[in-house]
Design an enzyme around this catalytic site. Structure first.
Site, PDB file in Angstrom:
ATOM      1  N   THR A   1      -2.502   6.813   0.262  1.00  0.00           N
ATOM      2  CA  THR A   1      -3.682   6.882   1.097  1.00  0.00           C
ATOM      3  C   THR A   1      -4.545   8.028   0.582  1.00  0.00           C
ATOM      4  O   THR A   1      -4.016   9.078   0.183  1.00  0.00           O
ATOM      5  CB  THR A   1      -3.325   7.058   2.583  1.00  0.00           C
ATOM      6  OG1 THR A   1      -4.520   7.099   3.371  1.00  0.00           O
ATOM      7  CG2 THR A   1      -2.485   8.293   2.841  1.00  0.00           C
TER       8      THR A   1
ATOM      9  N   GLU B   1      -3.347   0.858  -3.614  1.00  0.00           N
ATOM     10  CA  GLU B   1      -3.978   0.587  -2.314  1.00  0.00           C
ATOM     11  C   GLU B   1      -4.056  -0.920  -2.030  1.00  0.00           C
ATOM     12  O   GLU B   1      -4.599  -1.332  -1.006  1.00  0.00           O
ATOM     13  CB  GLU B   1      -5.395   1.164  -2.287  1.00  0.00           C
ATOM     14  CG  GLU B   1      -5.470   2.675  -2.236  1.00  0.00           C
ATOM     15  CD  GLU B   1      -5.589   3.204  -0.799  1.00  0.00           C
ATOM     16  OE1 GLU B   1      -5.355   2.446   0.149  1.00  0.00           O
ATOM     17  OE2 GLU B   1      -5.945   4.395  -0.666  1.00  0.00           O
TER      18      GLU B   1
ATOM     19  N   LYS C   1       0.871  -1.184   0.000  1.00  0.00           N
ATOM     20  CA  LYS C   1       0.000   0.000   0.000  1.00  0.00           C
ATOM     21  C   LYS C   1       0.900   1.224   0.000  1.00  0.00           C
ATOM     22  O   LYS C   1       1.645   1.446   0.969  1.00  0.00           O
ATOM     23  CB  LYS C   1      -0.893  -0.009   1.246  1.00  0.00           C
ATOM     24  CG  LYS C   1      -1.768   1.221   1.425  1.00  0.00           C
ATOM     25  CD  LYS C   1      -2.683   1.036   2.623  1.00  0.00           C
ATOM     26  CE  LYS C   1      -3.342   2.328   3.088  1.00  0.00           C
ATOM     27  NZ  LYS C   1      -4.355   2.817   2.168  1.00  0.00           N
TER      28      LYS C   1
HETATM   29  C1  LIG Z   1      -7.604   6.571  10.121  1.00  0.00           C
HETATM   30  C2  LIG Z   1      -7.903   6.776   8.677  1.00  0.00           C
HETATM   31  O1  LIG Z   1      -8.669   7.637   8.307  1.00  0.00           O
HETATM   32  N1  LIG Z   1      -7.300   5.956   7.825  1.00  0.00           N
HETATM   33  C3  LIG Z   1      -7.377   5.958   6.454  1.00  0.00           C
HETATM   34  C4  LIG Z   1      -8.301   6.674   5.721  1.00  0.00           C
HETATM   35  C5  LIG Z   1      -8.254   6.577   4.348  1.00  0.00           C
HETATM   36  N2  LIG Z   1      -7.312   5.803   3.765  1.00  0.00           N
HETATM   37  C6  LIG Z   1      -6.428   5.128   4.521  1.00  0.00           C
HETATM   38  O2  LIG Z   1      -5.558   4.433   3.949  1.00  0.00           O
HETATM   39  N3  LIG Z   1      -6.464   5.193   5.839  1.00  0.00           N
END
Ligand SMILES: CC(=O)Nc1cc[nH]c(=O)n1
EC number: 3.5.1.135
Length: 101
Positions: A22, A72, A19
């Protein structure tokens, strides 16, 4: 050092380099390329690695594609489902690209 949290379920993929992006809402995307960031788990704030941000790019939910999904480590339908659950109804996202350091 700035901090970012990830849900626990993403930890293994991040540590394995599977990954590498984000997708975040604007309030959680206050990073620029070159930032070195402490990473912890959202659920318990346990530290698990540091990353370097390599890019921050706006992306519309409707423009998410297979490249984002690969970054991702998901399929595109999985990615859209996950993002819809984290950010219901949100159209403007920010892609934060990163590498482990
Ligand atoms: C904690 C949090 O919001 N985590 C996220 C949100 C979106 N993508 C991701 O990889 N992680």
């Amino acid at each position: 050092m700035k901090n970012i949290t990830f849900y626990r379920r993403f930890e293994t993929d991040i540590l394995a380099g599977r990954k590498t992006i984000t997708l975040r809402e604007a309030s959680d995307a206050d990073f620029v390329a070159g930032d070195q960031v402490r990473v912890s788990r959202y659920e318990d704030d346990v530290y698990f690695c540091n990353i370097e941000v390599t890019g921050v790019t706006p992306v519309q939910f409707d423009d998410l594609n297979d490249t984002h999904a690969v970054q991702e480590n998901m399929t595109l339908p999985e990615l859209k489902q996950v993002i819809s659950e984290i950010y219901p109804g949100l159209k403007e996202l920010f892609m934060i690209e990163f590498r482990l350091i």
